[in-house]
Design an enzyme around this catalytic site. Sequence first.
Site, PDB file in Angstrom:
ATOM      1  CE  LYS A   1      -2.937   3.119   2.267  1.00 35.67           C
ATOM      2  NZ  LYS A   1      -2.168   4.144   1.582  1.00 35.67           N
TER       3      LYS A   1
ATOM      4  CB  CYS B   1      13.307   9.130   8.380  1.00 41.14           C
ATOM      5  SG  CYS B   1      11.728   8.768   7.652  1.00 41.14           S
TER       6      CYS B   1
ATOM      7  CD  GLU C   1      11.050  13.116  11.673  1.00 43.28           C
ATOM      8  OE1 GLU C   1      10.000  12.549  12.065  1.00 43.28           O
ATOM      9  OE2 GLU C   1      11.872  12.556  10.942  1.00 43.28           O
TER      10      GLU C   1
ATOM     11  CD  GLU D   1      13.847   0.967   8.831  1.00 39.56           C
ATOM     12  OE1 GLU D   1      14.343   1.845   9.575  1.00 39.56           O
ATOM     13  OE2 GLU D   1      14.340  -0.154   8.697  1.00 39.56           O
TER      14      GLU D   1
HETATM   15  C1  SIN Z   1      14.022   7.762   4.726  1.00 40.15           C
HETATM   16  O1  SIN Z   1      14.148   8.885   5.110  1.00 40.15           O
HETATM   17  O2  SIN Z   1      13.134   7.039   5.176  1.00 40.15           O
HETATM   18  C2  SIN Z   1      14.925   7.147   3.688  1.00 40.15           C
HETATM   19  C3  SIN Z   1      16.196   7.849   3.512  1.00 40.15           C
HETATM   20  C4  SIN Z   1      17.246   7.018   2.852  1.00 40.15           C
HETATM   21  O3  SIN Z   1      17.052   5.836   2.558  1.00 40.15           O
HETATM   22  O4  SIN Z   1      18.331   7.553   2.642  1.00 40.15           O
END
Ligand code: SIN
Length: 492
Positions: free
Chosen positions: A184, A293, A390, A259
Amino acid sequence: MQADHFASIITSPLWRTDLYVGGAWVALERRFPVDNPATGTVIAQVASGGTAEAQAAIAAAQAALPAWAARPAKERAAILRRWHDMVVANADELALILTLEQGKPLAEAKGEILYGAAFFDWFADEARRIYGDVIPTYAADRRLIALRQPIGVCAAITPWNFPMAMIPRKAAPALAAGCTMVLKPASATPLSALALAALAEQAGVPAGVFNVVPGSAREVGDVLATDPRVKKLTFTGSTEVGRALMARASGTIKKLSLELGGNAPVLVFDDADLDAAVAGTIATKFRNMGQTCVCANRIYVEDGIHDRFVAALGVAVAAMKQGDGQEPGVVQGPLIDMAAVAKCEAHIADALAGGARVVTGGGRHALGGRFFQPTVLADCTQEMAIAREETFGPVAPIFRFKGEADAIRLANDTEYGLAAYLFTTDHARIWRVGEALEFGIVGVNTGATSYEGAPFGGWKESGVGREGGRDGITEFLETKYMCIAGISPLGS
Ligand code: SIN
């Protein structure tokens, strides 16, 4: 130019707007709009899957599982390699689709396509290296072995910030291991996922092995998290949603890879190479307009280099070209939506109220809409919202510190633990600080660490499990211990 690009891409075989289930494209009356963040224009109406479609996709993945798992690893590897080659051959079209739905500049989008393709390449090789163990026996008539077998049907939920790369990072190890998958994609960016499915079909991925169901997060996400036929759920997104999925998945004790959010610190020590520190900070902070992230969220700079660093970062950030990602030379595009703009504004307002000052940027861009100026703030403190949450936007807050112990304490002062960065020329400090940081990824004198062959994942509330590298495929395998008795000795 942009209108021409759009007119040509919508006639491409990669421009798909229906679900991909059991090897068939499924049109639905229920559809949802996808827009271009640079203009706000609706570029597609995509079929919106719900509970029934998610269940049908799981059934297709379940039906395809025995034959796919039984194929020799070499055959699975060959199919993944073909998928890789087709992605690379179509990288320009895929990049355009990505930029149109997500907003990042074309060059960065193409970088993401190639980064994503590399996971197919890496895990095609790993498919042939799923070894078991022969365990020294405890009894003369017994032999002990451990097998590694595919876990079964897997579900993946992928984010809008990397609409393409996060898919092969999950699908390639799953398929290499002999699993099948239902994906998804984020509702803001389903077109890259569907384009990838079109290439899977062309590459010979058998029907049902890889299924894509865009649609209602509540309905599709809930089925994927709760259906007992799904043995593994892999998710990239916020900690808040990850926590909710973890709770829902607990009912059927699914294996999880999560993640989640980050709050990455950058530590710039007095002995750092100033140019490298500025370039590295820009690479991590402003990648994808700060919507990553692993993006720097807090930039701690030691007293002695502080003023020079602030000045140099301010100049470099002020020079960044911003605009529609399709325009040549643009390095900063729009944010994904107006909520992202509002979050940047709120963090800046809170920081200024607490005593911070604007070095460059500071608000919405003259281009309007979702464009936000790349911003540098100085004199930030640990009490501000920008230090705790964040931002997920192009705002670089700078904090001052004195000495290594202070730096480590400040960096670890967060419930997150995904990525951290340090800039120093002292090798002993690299080890001391690197080992003391409570993060899954540490960049030393660089702001760019991602590589398909390295483990990506977080400590603390940034998640569980690892993607990429040697660890990536074990997430999709179960271990089976076989104890074989009754083996009579030679000559008996
Ligand atoms: C992410 O921010 O989830 C991925 C970043 C990356 O794989 O470099």
